[in-house]
Motif scaffolding. Structure first.
Motif, PDB file in Angstrom:
ATOM      1  N   VAL A   1      20.469  12.087  32.496  1.00 48.55           N
ATOM      2  CA  VAL A   1      20.214  13.514  32.357  1.00 48.55           C
ATOM      3  C   VAL A   1      19.497  13.734  31.031  1.00 48.55           C
ATOM      4  O   VAL A   1      20.028  13.383  29.973  1.00 48.55           O
ATOM      5  CB  VAL A   1      21.547  14.297  32.412  1.00 48.55           C
ATOM      6  N   LEU A   2      18.282  14.281  31.102  1.00 44.86           N
ATOM      7  CA  LEU A   2      17.484  14.525  29.892  1.00 44.86           C
ATOM      8  C   LEU A   2      17.372  16.027  29.661  1.00 44.86           C
ATOM      9  O   LEU A   2      16.974  16.771  30.556  1.00 44.86           O
ATOM     10  CB  LEU A   2      16.093  13.914  30.067  1.00 44.86           C
ATOM     11  N   LEU A   3      17.743  16.466  28.455  1.00 44.33           N
ATOM     12  CA  LEU A   3      17.553  17.869  28.112  1.00 44.33           C
ATOM     13  C   LEU A   3      17.297  17.991  26.620  1.00 44.33           C
ATOM     14  O   LEU A   3      17.764  17.160  25.873  1.00 44.33           O
ATOM     15  CB  LEU A   3      18.751  18.726  28.550  1.00 44.33           C
ATOM     16  N   ASP A   4      16.477  18.895  26.242  1.00 43.13           N
ATOM     17  CA  ASP A   4      15.736  19.884  26.971  1.00 43.13           C
ATOM     18  C   ASP A   4      14.348  19.331  27.305  1.00 43.13           C
ATOM     19  O   ASP A   4      13.800  18.558  26.528  1.00 43.13           O
ATOM     20  CB  ASP A   4      15.682  21.123  26.081  1.00 43.13           C
ATOM     21  N   VAL A   5      13.784  19.749  28.448  1.00 43.57           N
ATOM     22  CA  VAL A   5      12.430  19.300  28.786  1.00 43.57           C
ATOM     23  C   VAL A   5      11.418  20.438  28.759  1.00 43.57           C
ATOM     24  O   VAL A   5      10.379  20.349  29.405  1.00 43.57           O
ATOM     25  CB  VAL A   5      12.386  18.552  30.143  1.00 43.57           C
TER      26      VAL A   5
END
Lengths: 328, 328
Positions: free
Chosen positions: B142-146
């Motif tokens: 899970v990658l944030l923020d994009v």
């Protein structure tokens, strides 16, 4: 391979897996390039182990500078630069004329600081830039900065645009390089404050070698190319981006046939030829870093880029037809 | 496919290649999911063209909300949110209960602003985050923020760490998510001022769902996974990173079998289910965005993540054994 002896100082203790991978890389480089001379900077027993496996003819191309202390990744750059480190000794060898270029896979911050202190900075270059070249579909893409200056001002990005354009022309024989500023969209005004401040500065630049500014580019354009030959960004973004592309190639089952993410980068802005391999470099990466250093030295890239920075004559920009292209 | 009707409001005019790719994506999503109902928000002739190719049974699952104005990529978010745009109308449909979730491939800034104004922000979430999920070797990352918050403060990164941990547990059934902060090295102290300020804040957090902070991670870890299940970064870096990974997969001849870089991201921090597809989304990307919105709605992900933010009971954290994993 371009002709001419190149004497490369190699930091034997730089890198996560040093000295083994550095020794491996040095051996590969020696075998690939008969005009390469190496100055091995590190403990004598490490250097001696390397020399032992060379042929007598190869041994004539190797010197040793004994140094014990390495820069660990956890050390602060300013601390390590004060210590008697292998990278400082390697830089000193270039400063005194015993070597033509430095290659280190140690801490980037330590190498940048050692190079800036030991070789001096170019005029009007506030922060040196690390420049990586990626093989894209239509030719090389020069990405800078990839870790030299983590928090540049807009004026530094503008300076790096000039550096990158000159480097693309001199090191990779790109004619009329297209320079882009990395952002989150291509429409004018996209991006954070730094990008919005830098965009008009880059648009107003006079770029060397018939380079032109093409505006904002996006993440795709770094690996794929097509829109820009030179991509300008801050060192934080460039560093994580380069490693993300490397991770993606590993995830996809391997890099494209044209080559993957580079594990060696040239340091521009200091008065000497310096190549930084990243900490996780393996033997072939160190070898490609040494080959890059030799290539840049033979092309007199550092000197010519520095000349172009001060509005040098167009004659310093290479004509594609008379230069071979090398992407290490 | 999880059971239960999901009513998704689709912005027909959002995206570089709208409405054609949005229509294509809506058709794909309708065919793939028999419990999906769509509220088509846009010009009647566009919606009508879509309805014409549906079977009578499918038509019973489609409604139309006629709106003419789209958000162009060049418009400033605050301007577009004041106009009667398709994305605002789609958000309004959720706010009034006519739809369960919104999907738009239009300007991210416009969608974020419309969602924040139309649905309201969660308490203590200064800036909504766009969350993208990448399929990595050992499971989702899970990658944030994009792209939601281009210049966050360290406190926002800390808040996003909590959001990401809860989202990984709720949306992807990751047990005990490992949370990392993206930087240029893994040793403590690596990074720019923002990362150096955020690192101790993240280390001091109480994270939901048995999540734990694992410290700094690097670019490789986003595509490959292994070191963290949740990677926290600013929206500028996350956006260019995600697109760079996509470019690398294209350069490598295609994404890995497990799936490529996602072209749809969930917006967390607003009181509703909102999915943003990127501007270059194609039909299959829009379809996967619609599927993601339906998945999040059926799992009550938005509500459960919001509950976890306010130190909700452990019961809100799913048990892996009772949930299917879906990576759109």
């Amino acid at each position: 391979m371009e002709p001419g002896v190149a004497r490369i100082a190699v930091d034997l203790l730089g890198g996560d897996d040093a000295p083994a991978v550095v020794v491996d890389g040095a051996l590969r480089a020696m075998r690939a390039d008969p005009d390469l001379h190496l100055l091995l900077v590190g403990p004598t027993e490490v250097a001696g182990g390397l020399v032992d496996v060379l042929t007598p003819a190869q041994r004539a191309r190797v010197s040793i500078r004994p140094v014990r202390h390495a820069v660990t990744m956890a050390e602060q750059p300013i601390q390590s630069s004060r210590a008697a480190t292998t990278v400082r000794a390697a830089v000193a060898a270039v400063a005194e004329g015993s070597a033509d270029a430095v290659v280190s896979a140690g801490s980037t911050g330590g190498t940048v600081t050692a190079a800036a202190l030991g070789l001096g900075r170019w005029p009007d270059v506030r922060r040196p830039a690390l420049v990586a070249t990626l093989p894209a579909i239509a030719g090389p893409v020069v990405l800078l900065d990839v870790g030299g200056s983590l928090e540049p001002r807009a004026t530094t990005l503008a300076r790096h645009a000039v550096l990158g354009a000159a480097y693309a022309a001199v090191a990779h024989a790109v004619t009329g390089p297209r320079v882009g500023l990395l952002s989150v969209g291509v429409e004018a005004g996209k991006g954070d404050r730094l990008r919005r401040a830098a965009d008009p500065l880059l648009a107003a630049l006079t770029l060397p070698c018939d380079a032109r500014y093409v505006g904002l580019v996006e993440g795709y354009d770094v690996a794929l190319g097509g829109r820009a030959d030179v991509v300008v960004t801050d060192g934080f973004t460039g560093n994580v981006l380069l490693k993300a592309i490397e991770g993606a190639y590993a995830m996809a089952g391997g890099p494209p046939a044209s080559g993957g993410a580079p594990r060696a980068a040239a340091l521009l802005g200091v008065a000497g030829t310096v190549v930084v391999c990243h900490g996780a470099a393996q033997g072939e990466d160190v070898a490609s870093g040494i080959a890059l250093a030799a290539h840049l030295w033979r092309r007199a890239a550092t000197t010519r880029v520095a000349t172009l920075l001060t509005a040098g004559p167009p004659a310093d920009c290479p004509d594609r037809s008379t230069h071979t292209e090398v992407i290490p």
